[in-house]
Every structure is written in C-alpha cells, then in structure tokens.
Design a protein around this motif. Structure first.
Motif, PDB file in Angstrom:
ATOM      1  N   GLU A  12       0.822  -1.213   0.000  1.00 59.50           N
ATOM      2  CA  GLU A  12       0.000   0.000   0.000  1.00 59.50           C
ATOM      3  C   GLU A  12       0.857   1.266   0.000  1.00 59.50           C
ATOM      4  OE1 GLU A  12      -4.065   1.250   2.196  1.00 59.50           O
ATOM      5  OE2 GLU A  12      -2.464   0.540   3.488  1.00 59.50           O
ATOM      6  N   TYR A  15       2.599   1.296  -3.680  1.00 63.28           N
ATOM      7  CA  TYR A  15       1.651   1.519  -4.777  1.00 63.28           C
ATOM      8  C   TYR A  15       0.365   2.113  -4.197  1.00 63.28           C
ATOM      9  CZ  TYR A  15       4.868  -1.853  -6.834  1.00 63.28           C
ATOM     10  OH  TYR A  15       5.985  -2.509  -7.257  1.00 63.28           O
ATOM     11  N   PRO A  16       0.342   3.430  -3.929  1.00 60.41           N
ATOM     12  CA  PRO A  16      -0.756   4.041  -3.195  1.00 60.41           C
ATOM     13  C   PRO A  16      -2.144   3.929  -3.828  1.00 60.41           C
ATOM     14  CG  PRO A  16       0.975   5.655  -3.670  1.00 60.41           C
ATOM     15  CD  PRO A  16       1.376   4.372  -4.288  1.00 60.41           C
ATOM     16  N   SER A  17      -2.270   3.785  -5.121  1.00 62.14           N
ATOM     17  CA  SER A  17      -3.591   3.699  -5.756  1.00 62.14           C
ATOM     18  C   SER A  17      -4.076   2.261  -5.911  1.00 62.14           C
ATOM     19  CB  SER A  17      -3.557   4.381  -7.125  1.00 62.14           C
ATOM     20  OG  SER A  17      -3.278   5.749  -6.971  1.00 62.14           O
ATOM     21  N   SER A  18      -3.388   1.313  -5.311  1.00 59.67           N
ATOM     22  CA  SER A  18      -3.773  -0.089  -5.386  1.00 59.67           C
ATOM     23  C   SER A  18      -4.937  -0.371  -4.441  1.00 59.67           C
ATOM     24  CB  SER A  18      -2.589  -0.981  -5.018  1.00 59.67           C
ATOM     25  OG  SER A  18      -1.535  -0.789  -5.932  1.00 59.67           O
ATOM     26  N   GLU A  38      -2.027  -0.997  -8.781  1.00 55.25           N
ATOM     27  CA  GLU A  38      -2.393   0.169  -9.586  1.00 55.25           C
ATOM     28  C   GLU A  38      -2.135  -0.047 -11.074  1.00 55.25           C
ATOM     29  OE1 GLU A  38      -1.027   4.783 -10.269  1.00 55.25           O
ATOM     30  OE2 GLU A  38       0.144   3.469  -8.991  1.00 55.25           O
ATOM     31  N   ARG A  42      -5.001   0.228 -14.027  1.00 56.88           N
ATOM     32  CA  ARG A  42      -4.907   1.145 -15.167  1.00 56.88           C
ATOM     33  C   ARG A  42      -4.896   0.406 -16.494  1.00 56.88           C
ATOM     34  NH1 ARG A  42      -0.126   3.862 -15.344  1.00 56.88           N
ATOM     35  NH2 ARG A  42       0.737   2.774 -13.576  1.00 56.88           N
TER      36      ARG A  42
END
Length: 74
Positions: A12, A15-18, A38, A42
């Motif tokens: 987390e 890869y903050p947008s996961s 993430e 995408r």
C-alpha cells in the motif's frame, strides 16, 4: 499469516492507488486476501470487452452444442 498484514502495508505504501484487502474469519483465522495493483487497474482501460459462456448452460434442447458469434470493431 502473521507476516501478511505487514506485506500488504508495504504494498500500500509502495503503490498508493492499489486496492488491498485482508479478510479474516471469527477467531482471526485467515479467509482471503485481495490484491489489485495500480498498474493492473490502469491496464484494464486498454482491454476489449469479453463475453464468457459457462459450459453448464449447454444442457437442454441442443445437447451440448455451443453456438457463438463474435465481431471486431472496424
């Protein structure tokens, strides 16, 4: 099992947008972990829609004959 929450925390942070989720049963026993990084999320933007047919639906009038049709955009 005791290392898994720490591993998900590091993912987390990296890869903050996961999307990460850890589910446990009563008594704190492991049920499942869900991980969608993430980059994979995408990447779905570039995938074409797909229709899947499960073979269980092939019982009936046509005795296991699968009829399919597909087309590509011009």
């Amino acid at each position: 099992m005791e290392k898994l929450p720490g591993y998900l925390y590091i993912l987390e942070q990296t890869y903050p947008s996961s999307v990460l989720s850890l589910k446990r049963k009563e008594g704190e026993s492991f049920l499942y972990a869900f991980v969608a990084l993430e980059a994979c999320i995408r990447g779905w933007e570039y995938c074409r829609p797909v229709v899947m047919v499960d073979g269980v639906a092939l019982r009936g009038t046509y005795g296991g004959t699968m009829f399919t049709a597909s087309t590509m955009d011009p």
